[in-house]
Design a protein around this motif. Structure first.
Motif, mmCIF file in Angstrom:
data_model
loop_
_atom_site.group_PDB
_atom_site.id
_atom_site.type_symbol
_atom_site.label_atom_id
_atom_site.label_comp_id
_atom_site.label_asym_id
_atom_site.label_seq_id
_atom_site.Cartn_x
_atom_site.Cartn_y
_atom_site.Cartn_z
ATOM 1 N N GLU A 52 0.844 -1.194 0.000
ATOM 2 C CA GLU A 52 0.000 0.000 0.000
ATOM 3 C C GLU A 52 0.880 1.246 0.000
ATOM 4 O O GLU A 52 1.893 1.307 0.695
ATOM 5 C CB GLU A 52 -0.892 0.004 1.237
ATOM 6 C CG GLU A 52 -1.876 1.140 1.252
ATOM 7 C CD GLU A 52 -2.848 1.066 2.415
ATOM 8 O OE1 GLU A 52 -3.503 2.089 2.673
ATOM 9 O OE2 GLU A 52 -2.951 0.008 3.062
ATOM 10 N N THR A 76 -7.480 1.897 -6.314
ATOM 11 C CA THR A 76 -8.624 1.063 -5.970
ATOM 12 C C THR A 76 -9.152 1.417 -4.593
ATOM 13 O O THR A 76 -8.682 2.365 -3.966
ATOM 14 C CB THR A 76 -8.238 -0.432 -6.056
ATOM 15 O OG1 THR A 76 -9.402 -1.222 -5.920
ATOM 16 C CG2 THR A 76 -7.197 -0.819 -5.035
ATOM 17 N N SER A 77 -10.105 0.646 -4.123
ATOM 18 C CA SER A 77 -10.705 0.864 -2.807
ATOM 19 C C SER A 77 -11.070 -0.479 -2.195
ATOM 20 O O SER A 77 -11.234 -1.473 -2.909
ATOM 21 C CB SER A 77 -11.968 1.719 -2.949
ATOM 22 O OG SER A 77 -12.597 1.874 -1.691
ATOM 23 N N THR A 78 -11.187 -0.483 -0.883
ATOM 24 C CA THR A 78 -11.680 -1.673 -0.192
ATOM 25 C C THR A 78 -13.099 -1.437 0.329
ATOM 26 O O THR A 78 -13.650 -2.285 1.017
ATOM 27 C CB THR A 78 -10.758 -2.050 0.986
ATOM 28 O OG1 THR A 78 -10.644 -0.929 1.862
ATOM 29 C CG2 THR A 78 -9.395 -2.470 0.493
ATOM 30 N N CYS A 85 -14.288 -2.121 -7.532
ATOM 31 C CA CYS A 85 -12.995 -2.165 -6.851
ATOM 32 C C CYS A 85 -12.743 -3.537 -6.240
ATOM 33 O O CYS A 85 -11.645 -4.085 -6.364
ATOM 34 C CB CYS A 85 -12.923 -1.102 -5.763
ATOM 35 S SG CYS A 85 -13.038 0.581 -6.376
ATOM 36 N N ASN A 89 -9.719 -5.871 -7.113
ATOM 37 C CA ASN A 89 -8.745 -6.258 -6.096
ATOM 38 C C ASN A 89 -8.427 -7.747 -6.171
ATOM 39 O O ASN A 89 -7.285 -8.159 -5.960
ATOM 40 C CB ASN A 89 -9.258 -5.895 -4.696
ATOM 41 C CG ASN A 89 -9.334 -4.403 -4.495
ATOM 42 O OD1 ASN A 89 -8.780 -3.628 -5.258
ATOM 43 N ND2 ASN A 89 -10.039 -3.999 -3.457
ATOM 44 N N GLU A 93 -4.638 -9.237 -6.700
ATOM 45 C CA GLU A 93 -4.038 -10.234 -5.817
ATOM 46 C C GLU A 93 -3.631 -11.478 -6.587
ATOM 47 O O GLU A 93 -2.542 -12.020 -6.386
ATOM 48 C CB GLU A 93 -5.010 -10.587 -4.692
ATOM 49 C CG GLU A 93 -5.204 -9.453 -3.707
ATOM 50 C CD GLU A 93 -6.276 -9.741 -2.661
ATOM 51 O OE1 GLU A 93 -6.918 -10.822 -2.724
ATOM 52 O OE2 GLU A 93 -6.468 -8.879 -1.786
ATOM 53 N N LEU A 106 1.815 -2.219 -6.393
ATOM 54 C CA LEU A 106 1.503 -1.194 -5.396
ATOM 55 C C LEU A 106 0.034 -0.807 -5.522
ATOM 56 O O LEU A 106 -0.495 -0.737 -6.630
ATOM 57 C CB LEU A 106 2.359 0.059 -5.615
ATOM 58 C CG LEU A 106 3.873 -0.101 -5.614
ATOM 59 C CD1 LEU A 106 4.531 1.234 -5.955
ATOM 60 C CD2 LEU A 106 4.358 -0.615 -4.279
ATOM 61 N N ASN A 107 -0.605 -0.524 -4.401
ATOM 62 C CA ASN A 107 -1.996 -0.049 -4.396
ATOM 63 C C ASN A 107 -2.081 1.309 -3.736
ATOM 64 O O ASN A 107 -1.449 1.534 -2.704
ATOM 65 C CB ASN A 107 -2.911 -0.992 -3.616
ATOM 66 C CG ASN A 107 -3.365 -2.181 -4.419
ATOM 67 O OD1 ASN A 107 -3.112 -2.270 -5.612
ATOM 68 N ND2 ASN A 107 -4.027 -3.108 -3.772
ATOM 69 N N VAL A 108 -2.865 2.192 -4.324
ATOM 70 C CA VAL A 108 -3.279 3.425 -3.680
ATOM 71 C C VAL A 108 -4.762 3.243 -3.422
ATOM 72 O O VAL A 108 -5.552 3.102 -4.362
ATOM 73 C CB VAL A 108 -3.045 4.665 -4.572
ATOM 74 C CG1 VAL A 108 -3.636 5.903 -3.923
ATOM 75 C CG2 VAL A 108 -1.573 4.851 -4.844
ATOM 76 N N TYR A 109 -5.125 3.179 -2.147
ATOM 77 C CA TYR A 109 -6.532 3.007 -1.791
ATOM 78 C C TYR A 109 -7.180 4.372 -1.638
ATOM 79 O O TYR A 109 -6.575 5.298 -1.111
ATOM 80 C CB TYR A 109 -6.674 2.216 -0.489
ATOM 81 C CG TYR A 109 -6.259 0.781 -0.635
ATOM 82 C CD1 TYR A 109 -7.069 -0.125 -1.315
ATOM 83 C CD2 TYR A 109 -5.065 0.319 -0.109
ATOM 84 C CE1 TYR A 109 -6.694 -1.446 -1.465
ATOM 85 C CE2 TYR A 109 -4.686 -1.003 -0.251
ATOM 86 C CZ TYR A 109 -5.497 -1.876 -0.925
ATOM 87 O OH TYR A 109 -5.130 -3.178 -1.081
#
Length: 171
Positions: A52, A76-78, A85, A89, A93, A106-109
């Protein structure tokens, strides 16, 4: 029109690579096809390797002089309200399990209801590379700090797309 013989490699019912099969090099072509299969598809899954990153740290995270792997930066988002999203995700993964030796993930949430509209760093970064908020969630590919392109995370097998693009990204 001249036809060039090609060998298509498939995994999980998806084409993963096209390899020229010109007559003089058929044996070497088949050996290379076996190597590609062994390296990227036949090996057992690894761990999920997605780090992250905060939006303001993105530019610094894209240049890694000690690592020659391209970077897949996913916005993306959780948040459970962002179904696109959550689907994306799962693709991220899955791709990281198979391709972490070839790519850095890498993720930018973001918060779909707030961050996209209020985070000026994220807004400025996206506008510089020509990505619109309507495309989120999306995976952006960088190599040596340079933007190489985007891959929609929704509705695609990200692992297959990245595997096909790897030779183009590095050239």
């Amino acid at each position: 029109m001249t036809a060039v013989p090609m060998i298509a490699l498939f995994a999980d019912e998806q084409p993963i690579r096209m390899v020229s099969a010109n007559a003089p090099g058929q044996v070497n072509t088949l050996r290379r096809a076996i190597d590609i299969w062994t390296e990227q598809w036949a090996s057992p899954r690894g761990d999920i390797v997605v780090a992250e990153v905060a939006a303001q740290d993105v530019p610094a995270s894209l240049r890694r002089p000690d690592d020659d792997r391209p970077i897949v930066l996913t916005l993306t988002s959780t948040d459970t309200s962002c179904r696109h999203c959550l689907t994306g995700n799962a693709f991220i993964e899955e791709a990281s399990r198979y391709l972490s030796s070839d790519f850095i993930f890498l993720n930018v949430y973001f918060d779909p209801s707030q961050t996209v509209h209020t985070d000026n760093d994220l807004r400025l970064f996206l506008s510089r590379i020509g990505v619109s908020f309507s495309e989120l969630p999306i995976s952006l590919v960088f190599y040596n700090g340079e933007y190489k392109g985007k891959v929609p995370t929704l509705g695609q097998n990200l692992r297959v797309s990245l595997s096909q693009a790897l030779p183009l990204i590095k050239n």
